[in-house]
Design a protein around this motif. Sequence first.
Motif, PDB file in Angstrom:
ATOM      1  N   THR A  27       0.828  -1.207   0.000  1.00  0.00           N
ATOM      2  CA  THR A  27       0.000   0.000   0.000  1.00  0.00           C
ATOM      3  C   THR A  27       0.865   1.262   0.000  1.00  0.00           C
ATOM      4  O   THR A  27       0.480   2.271  -0.600  1.00  0.00           O
ATOM      5  CB  THR A  27      -0.967   0.003   1.185  1.00  0.00           C
ATOM      6  N   ALA A  30       1.825   1.848  -3.503  1.00  0.00           N
ATOM      7  CA  ALA A  30       0.671   2.247  -4.320  1.00  0.00           C
ATOM      8  C   ALA A  30       0.235   3.682  -4.057  1.00  0.00           C
ATOM      9  O   ALA A  30      -0.514   4.256  -4.853  1.00  0.00           O
ATOM     10  CB  ALA A  30      -0.499   1.306  -4.047  1.00  0.00           C
ATOM     11  N   VAL A  35      -4.062   8.562  -6.658  1.00  0.00           N
ATOM     12  CA  VAL A  35      -4.654   7.334  -6.121  1.00  0.00           C
ATOM     13  C   VAL A  35      -5.664   7.699  -5.039  1.00  0.00           C
ATOM     14  O   VAL A  35      -5.398   8.532  -4.168  1.00  0.00           O
ATOM     15  CB  VAL A  35      -3.563   6.397  -5.559  1.00  0.00           C
ATOM     16  N   ILE A  40      -6.718   2.285  -2.029  1.00  0.00           N
ATOM     17  CA  ILE A  40      -5.755   1.704  -1.090  1.00  0.00           C
ATOM     18  C   ILE A  40      -6.462   0.716  -0.168  1.00  0.00           C
ATOM     19  O   ILE A  40      -5.966  -0.393   0.081  1.00  0.00           O
ATOM     20  CB  ILE A  40      -5.054   2.814  -0.294  1.00  0.00           C
ATOM     21  N   MET A  43      -7.195  -2.448  -2.098  1.00  0.00           N
ATOM     22  CA  MET A  43      -6.001  -3.272  -2.259  1.00  0.00           C
ATOM     23  C   MET A  43      -5.742  -4.093  -0.999  1.00  0.00           C
ATOM     24  O   MET A  43      -5.489  -5.300  -1.067  1.00  0.00           O
ATOM     25  CB  MET A  43      -4.787  -2.390  -2.553  1.00  0.00           C
TER      26      MET A  43
END
Length: 256
Positions: A27, A30, A35, A40, A43
């Motif tokens: 995370t 990412a 985003v 998040i 994910m």
Amino acid sequence: MIDLRTPGEIEDMKPAGRFVADVLRATSRAAAPGVNLLEIDSMAHRMITAAGAESCYIDYHPSFGASPFGKVICTSVNDAVLHGLPHDYRLKKGDLLSLDFAAKVNGWVADSAVSLVVGGDETPADRTLIDTVEKALARGIAAAQPGGRMGDISAAIGETAHAAGYSVNLQFGGHGVGTEMHGDPHVANDGRAGRGFPLKPGLVIAIEPWLMAGTDQIYTDDDGWTIRSADGSRSAHAEHTIAITADGPVVLTARG
């Protein structure tokens, strides 16, 4: 009640620690400009499902929460300090993001947190704030020695924060970890060395310093969960789950 774990139980907790570390690595990578915080959370949720793990957050409803949390990871941005509830927000370059994640694997829990600046566009003030919470965490872990006292950990954290010019809020801190996410003993982020609960082999705790750049006062956002700095200053948070052994502390959530 404070439980002491056997060496075998501590070994059994290590998969949970590795999984939590894996999710925070993924995370964190990412968390780029553009985003969404909900992406998040999604994910992390997919990783929980794929691993056959259990979320510690989604049904969590303590007395200080307005309702069950409903998400699986805390995403605290800028002046959000703790318990950031993921919502429809797209990260921007320069946002200071703290990710806090706990999960249960094979009946055992691990809990960890990390802070980062999105897009790498960090200011010297942000770098100092993040470095200080990470240093406070490292010093707290180093103080978690068998034969010591809980105050040794608290004092190490508090001394690190004060030396860097930060004040410390004591409303939230670290905690015992085992088959549930939160348990005794409480681990304050400031205190006096030589005081408090004896540190014994088998004690498993989460140590979690968190600091705000300009204040030690907080308030709860309208979402009933997200805690923010009272003056709008930015914040950082770091956390590891550790086990105290006869040979010293072992970090179960080390990210390598």
